[in-house]
Structures are given as structure tokens and as C-alpha cells.
Design an enzyme around this catalytic site. Structure first.
Site: not given
Ligand code: ZN
Length: 182
Positions: A105, A147-148, A151
């Protein structure tokens, strides 16, 4: 743009939905693409440049050792033609099959760890031109999407690591948090 590092509270903020695609949003998306490329990343969320918004950019097209597939309406499409991808208000439906894979990341420099993710996802989002898109993804694209989108909801990949993986990077995480609070 500067990439926000772990320890900054904006990384824990849930992003606001984008109701209107303004010039500011378009400019932010462009700046995020530039920032992602400069950092050699495959994805970047608005939180990582200081904005709690449901906006992410992804580009997995050049990653040959970790391939991806993308299908729209059941037909495979050329990912390069869809990259870089700018997604607003993305929502995912996760497939049931899980896959362990290495993940890093941009907000956690020098940390790479295995994270278990769904092997396939269905994504629904707005594109920067206002069109709605629905697609299925596998491989690195499926992982990057998870993953995004995490976030955008204030969730970080350390939250998805198993306890052994998280323990092994515990010292690094504490140092990052300390550095941030100085
Ligand atoms: Zn990340």
C-alpha cells in the site's frame, strides 16, 4: 500530490459519495492518476491524498506477472483500453472463492504482506464521464478493487491480515504511527 502515510486520521475516514462530477473532481482524479504513476502504484484512493471521498484510481494494465481479467456483460474486455480506471462510488459484490496474495500500500512504504481476498468480484461504479459501469474482475484487478474500496470506507489492508502477519509488522506500524504524531 503527497501521499498520506499510515497514522493520519484521514485514512480512517469513510468517503462521502460523489453526487455531482465537477471540474474539481475531474482535476482531483487526474492528479491522483499522476501521483499513482509516479509512485509506481496500481491503485490510489482519495483518502491517500487527503480527501475523504468515494473516488479511486486503478491501473493494473502494465503488470504482466500478476494478470487480471475484466468482463462486461459476460464478455472479456481489454483492460488496457479501460486503464487507468477512475471509479466513483464503487460498490463490490465479492465472489465466494478466496485467494491469498501479496499486497502492499502506498500509505505503508516497505510493507508487503499476504492478505486473503475474494478471487473474483463484481463491481458497480460511476465513471468520470458520468456513465455507470458494471464489470467482473479477477486476478490483480479483483485484489486492487477490494483494497481500494476498503480505503474508501476507512478500512486498511492491515485490518485484513491474519494475526501472525500483523504481528510480524507490528514494530514498523508503531514506528509509523509515532512519526505521524510528532
Ligand atoms: Zn492502499
Amino acid at each position: 500530490m503527497e501521499i498520506v502515510q499510515y497514522g493520519d486520521p484521514v485514512l480512517r475516514a469513510k468517503g462521502a459519495r460523489i453526487e455531482t462530477i465537477t471540474d474539481d473532481i475531474r482535476n482531483l482524479a487526474d492528479a491522483m492518476i499522476g501521483t499513482m504513476r509516479k509512485a509506481n502504484g496500481v491503485g490510489l484512493a482519495a483518502q491517500q491524498v487527503g480527501y475523504a471521498l468515494q473516488l479511486t484510481v486503478i491501473d493494473v494494465a502494465g503488470v504482466e506477472d500478476r494478470p487480471s481479467t475484466m468482463k462486461i456483460g459476460g464478455e472479456e474486455v481489454n483492460i488496457e483500453e479501460w486503464s487507468p480506471m477512475v471509479l466513483l462510488n464503487p460498490v463490490l459484490e465479492l465472489g465466494t472463492e478466496k485467494e491469498l496474495g501479496a499486497e502492499g500500500c502506498l500509505s505503508f512504504p516497505n510493507i508487503v504482506s499476504d492478505v486473503q481476498r475474494a478471487a473474483t468480484v463484481k463491481a458497480k461504479a460511476l465513471l468520470i464521464d458520468g456513465r455507470e459501469v458494471e464489470f467482473e474482475a479477477t486476478g490483480l484487478l479483483a485484489r486492487a478493487l477490494q483494497h481500494e474500496v476498503d480505503h474508501l470506507n476507512g478500512v486498511l489492508f492491515i485490518d485484513r491480515m491474519n494475526s501472525a502477519a500483523k504481528a510480524s509488522i507490528g514494530g514498523k506500524l508503531r514506528r509509523m504511527q509515532k512519526k505521524q504524531s510528532r
